[in-house]
Design a protein around this motif. Structure first.
Motif, PDB file in Angstrom:
ATOM      1  N   SER A   1     -35.246 -67.304 -94.307  1.00  0.00           N
ATOM      2  CA  SER A   1     -36.489 -67.759 -94.913  1.00  0.00           C
ATOM      3  C   SER A   1     -36.720 -69.254 -94.706  1.00  0.00           C
ATOM      4  CB  SER A   1     -36.520 -67.436 -96.422  1.00  0.00           C
ATOM      5  OG  SER A   1     -37.798 -67.686 -96.936  1.00  0.00           O
TER       6      SER A   1
ATOM      7  N   GLY B   1     -45.154 -76.338 -97.826  1.00  0.00           N
ATOM      8  CA  GLY B   1     -45.641 -74.970 -97.782  1.00  0.00           C
ATOM      9  C   GLY B   1     -46.329 -74.575 -99.074  1.00  0.00           C
ATOM     10  N   ALA B   2     -45.663 -74.826-100.199  1.00  0.00           N
ATOM     11  CA  ALA B   2     -46.237 -74.424-101.479  1.00  0.00           C
ATOM     12  C   ALA B   2     -47.531 -75.192-101.759  1.00  0.00           C
ATOM     13  CB  ALA B   2     -45.229 -74.635-102.608  1.00  0.00           C
TER      14      ALA B   2
ATOM     15  N   GLU C   1     -50.169 -73.394 -99.986  1.00  0.00           N
ATOM     16  CA  GLU C   1     -50.593 -72.204-100.749  1.00  0.00           C
ATOM     17  C   GLU C   1     -51.564 -72.609-101.849  1.00  0.00           C
ATOM     18  OE1 GLU C   1     -47.120 -70.350-102.397  1.00  0.00           O
ATOM     19  OE2 GLU C   1     -46.072 -70.562-100.499  1.00  0.00           O
TER      20      GLU C   1
ATOM     21  N   HIS D   1     -43.052 -64.528-100.828  1.00  0.00           N
ATOM     22  CA  HIS D   1     -42.175 -65.623-101.230  1.00  0.00           C
ATOM     23  C   HIS D   1     -42.487 -65.978-102.677  1.00  0.00           C
ATOM     24  CE1 HIS D   1     -40.488 -69.762-101.030  1.00  0.00           C
ATOM     25  NE2 HIS D   1     -39.649 -69.175-100.214  1.00  0.00           N
TER      26      HIS D   1
ATOM     27  N   ASP E   1     -49.212 -66.061 -95.807  1.00  0.00           N
ATOM     28  CA  ASP E   1     -48.186 -67.096 -95.921  1.00  0.00           C
ATOM     29  C   ASP E   1     -47.507 -67.170 -94.555  1.00  0.00           C
ATOM     30  OD1 ASP E   1     -45.683 -68.354 -96.195  1.00  0.00           O
ATOM     31  OD2 ASP E   1     -45.568 -67.872 -98.328  1.00  0.00           O
TER      32      ASP E   1
ATOM     33  N   ALA F   1     -45.233 -69.331 -93.427  1.00  0.00           N
ATOM     34  CA  ALA F   1     -43.981 -70.110 -93.330  1.00  0.00           C
ATOM     35  C   ALA F   1     -43.037 -69.482 -92.311  1.00  0.00           C
ATOM     36  CB  ALA F   1     -43.313 -70.188 -94.696  1.00  0.00           C
TER      37      ALA F   1
ATOM     38  N   ASN G   1     -45.595 -73.990 -92.214  1.00  0.00           N
ATOM     39  CA  ASN G   1     -44.625 -74.991 -92.637  1.00  0.00           C
ATOM     40  C   ASN G   1     -44.220 -75.751 -91.382  1.00  0.00           C
ATOM     41  OD1 ASN G   1     -44.684 -73.489 -95.052  1.00  0.00           O
ATOM     42  ND2 ASN G   1     -42.595 -74.111 -95.520  1.00  0.00           N
TER      43      ASN G   1
ATOM     44  N   HIS H   1     -42.484 -78.217 -91.108  1.00  0.00           N
ATOM     45  CA  HIS H   1     -41.075 -78.609 -91.167  1.00  0.00           C
ATOM     46  C   HIS H   1     -40.141 -77.439 -90.877  1.00  0.00           C
ATOM     47  CE1 HIS H   1     -42.818 -77.720 -95.058  1.00  0.00           C
ATOM     48  NE2 HIS H   1     -41.650 -77.360 -95.530  1.00  0.00           N
ATOM     49  N   LYS H   2     -40.615 -76.217 -90.943  1.00  0.00           N
ATOM     50  CA  LYS H   2     -39.747 -75.110 -90.545  1.00  0.00           C
ATOM     51  C   LYS H   2     -39.947 -74.786 -89.068  1.00  0.00           C
ATOM     52  CE  LYS H   2     -39.465 -72.931 -95.065  1.00  0.00           C
ATOM     53  NZ  LYS H   2     -39.974 -71.896 -95.967  1.00  0.00           N
TER      54      LYS H   2
HETATM   55  C1  LIG Z   1     -40.303 -71.940 -97.395  1.00  0.00           C
HETATM   56  C2  LIG Z   1     -41.347 -71.008 -97.742  1.00  0.00           C
HETATM   57  C3  LIG Z   1     -42.410 -71.389 -98.586  1.00  0.00           C
HETATM   58  C4  LIG Z   1     -42.476 -72.718 -99.306  1.00  0.00           C
HETATM   59  O1  LIG Z   1     -42.489 -73.834 -98.465  1.00  0.00           O
HETATM   60  P1  LIG Z   1     -42.103 -75.282 -99.037  1.00  0.00           P
HETATM   61  O2  LIG Z   1     -42.385 -76.214 -97.917  1.00  0.00           O
HETATM   62  O3  LIG Z   1     -40.658 -75.209 -99.404  1.00  0.00           O
HETATM   63  O4  LIG Z   1     -42.962 -75.549-100.227  1.00  0.00           O
HETATM   64  C5  LIG Z   1     -43.420 -70.476 -98.808  1.00  0.00           C
HETATM   65  N1  LIG Z   1     -43.379 -69.248 -98.268  1.00  0.00           N
HETATM   66  C6  LIG Z   1     -42.366 -68.839 -97.469  1.00  0.00           C
HETATM   67  C7  LIG Z   1     -42.393 -67.443 -96.882  1.00  0.00           C
HETATM   68  C8  LIG Z   1     -41.310 -69.688 -97.187  1.00  0.00           C
HETATM   69  O5  LIG Z   1     -40.304 -69.272 -96.414  1.00  0.00           O
END
Ligand SMILES: *Cc1c(COP(=O)(O)O)cnc(C)c1O
Length: 495
Positions: free
Chosen positions: A92, A153-154, A157, A185, A258, A260, A282, A284-285
């Motif tokens: 995740s 990410g949040a 959202e 999530h 979502d 992410a 995201n 950063h991901k």
């Molecule tokens: C990591 C993640 C988030 C939240 O992202 P943040 O940058 O930590 O706020 C939301 N949804 C999913 C599916 C994620 O993996």
């Protein structure tokens, strides 16, 4: 006996974590009075008395040499475990390798020293980058417009839910509910609640994905829409998404994606055509910012063309050859963030996207999915697989087979640390009892993944033959099992 052999074999490929075994005293416990890390040149002006009030004698600072200070902090840095020190299969989170060149480019002085109050004329480079990155993200999702404002990410959202609310206001009636599947999530219901929505849970089908009939049952004209993590937290692609979008749209609702986990579907799925209305990334991901230590991040939102008017400001627009910042827009949300967002994170993403190109991004996702499926196939005879079907970027196992020996997911995760790996995500998603969620990402070589598989298999044998060993792990560190609840409830924040 066999247990011991397994132990030794498993420890053979331990790597990267030996820094965690050092003991390190506090700086106050080291050094000696009068030792210094500097030497001043001889004073060549007359000495003058200093006002006694300005001299503090109540400070208890340690006296140390430069080498002592360097060693102290270097050792502390080795207590850390990061993607740069070993495999970090934290599901995740997409803990992939972030090419260092992107850090370097993001700190070029022209970008790093730009001031947000500089005139547009003096900020053309940054504004062009922001504008181009928005176009790239819109193209990747197949959606109409993007805002880079949200800082995580949040936060994306939250922005997306505000867009939902602004849209329904524009339709003349606010709605009160949001549908959120079990596989979303955990931040999803929290973001919906912050925007005043009540979340309504949806059970997933037997195959781990959403059943359109369930959505049809719950979707009504008091429901603002649905928030779907795709691929979901089981690592599965929501293949009924188009049908679900049609059901939600027919009742005047919107579909939030979502994103992410976009690392699994870059260049593969056209979410705009599928019917997604709002999606966050995201950066950063997926796009090359080291993360895991709390930020900075960036969670841009992309929206379908008809929702562009609701995006937050400021926005960057292209006006002939010039890029300009626009601060107001009739129905927009206002600002979510001072100035533009996390420019450094955007720059890393921009460089990453440019260096890979469309084909490279697609290949990234293909490799991430291939690696996860390889692990799934190689481990499914020894660890219970939650849903035995092709996965996307991550595979979710559980401790179902180990429980009979008294070994739990936590024991398996702790033992992996002894073998040189960061543990996977555990006990999440909540719908899989004792979940072990493994996301290898595209960055790992086959050799590294095979070593990880071997470690996991060795642990499965240990669970049968020497469960006590697993219960007592990790053993190779300064500290063993920590009381994680006490650490959160009664943190000691002072050295
Ligand atoms: C990591 C993640 C988030 C939240 O992202 P943040 O940058 O930590 O706020 C939301 N949804 C999913 C599916 C994620 O993996």
């Amino acid at each position: 006996m066999i247990g011991r052999i397994v132990k030794e074999a498993a420890i053979d490929h331990r790597e990267g974590t030996s820094g965690l075994i050092f003991n390190e005293p506090l700086l106050w416990e080291r050094g000696s009075k009068g030792r210094t890390a500097f030497s001043m040149p001889k004073c060549d002006v007359p000495e003058a008395a200093v006002d006694a009030d300005l001299v503090r004698d109540d400070l208890d600072l340690p006296d140390l040499s430069e080498l002592e200070v360097v060693r102290h902090y270097t050792r502390l840095s080795q207590w850390n475990f990061g993607v740069d020190s070993g495999m970090y299969p934290l599901g995740s989170c997409t803990m992939k390798y972030n090419p260092k060149i992107n850090d370097k480019l993001a700190t070029l002085p022209g970008f790093a020293r730009a001031h947000p109050l500089q005139d547009d004329e003096l900020s053309q480079g940054v504004l062009e980058m922001v504008w181009n990155l928005e176009q790239f993200l819109s193209a990747i999702t197949g959606l109409g417009a993007t805002s880079l404002q949200p800082a995580a990410g949040a936060h994306g959202e939250y922005a997306g839910m505000q867009v939902f609310a602004a849209y329904h206001r524009s339709q003349g009636r606010q709605r009160t509910k949001i549908l959120i599947p079990d596989t979303a999530h955990g931040t999803n219901p929290a973001s919906a609640a912050l925007c005043g929505y009540t979340s309504v849970g949806i059970k997933i089908g037997a195959d781990g994905i959403l059943d359109p009939a369930e959505v049809a049952e719950l979707m009504d004209e008091d429901t603002a829409g649905i928030m779907i993590t795709n691929p979901n937290t089981l690592g599965l692609f929501e293949s009924n998404l188009k049908e679900i979008a049609d059901i939600v749209h027919a009742k005047g609702g919107l579909l939030y994606g979502d994103g992410a986990n976009m690392n699994a579907i870059l260049g593969v799925a056209d979410l705009g055509r599928i019917g997604v209305d709002v999606l966050h990334f995201n950066l950063h991901k997926t796009f090359s910012t080291p993360h895991g230590g709390g930020g900075p991040g960036s969670g841009p939102i992309c929206v379908a063309g008809h929702l562009e008017q609701f995006l937050p400001v400021p926005r960057v627009v292209k006006d002939g050859e010039m890029f300009r910042v626009v601060d107001e827009c009739g129905t927009a949300l206002g600002s979510l963030h001072p100035f533009f967002g996390q420019i450094g994170v955007m720059l890393r993403a921009y460089c990453y996207i440019l260096s890979l190109g469309a084909d490279g991004l697609r290949r990234t996702s293909e490799m991430a999915v291939l690696n996860a499926n390889y692990i799934k196939e190689k481990l499914k005879d020894v660890y219970e697989l939650a849903f035995d079907q092709p996965c996307m970027h991550e595979a979710v196992f559980s401790d179902g087979k180990q429980k009979d020996h008294g070994v739990t997911t936590l024991d398996i995760a702790k033992r992996l640390m002894d073998l040189g790996y960061h543990p996977p995500t555990i006990y999440f998603p909540l719908i899989v009892h004792g979940a072990i969620m493994i996301e290898p990402t595209e960055s790992e070589s086959k050799q590294q993944i095979d070593a990880f598989i071997e470690a996991m298999r060795a642990i499965a044998i240990e669970a049968e033959q020497d469960p006590e060993l697993l219960k007592a792990s990790p053993q190779r560190f300064k500290v063993g099992r920590l009381d994680e609840v006490a650490a959160a409830r009664k943190p000691v924040l002072q050295g």
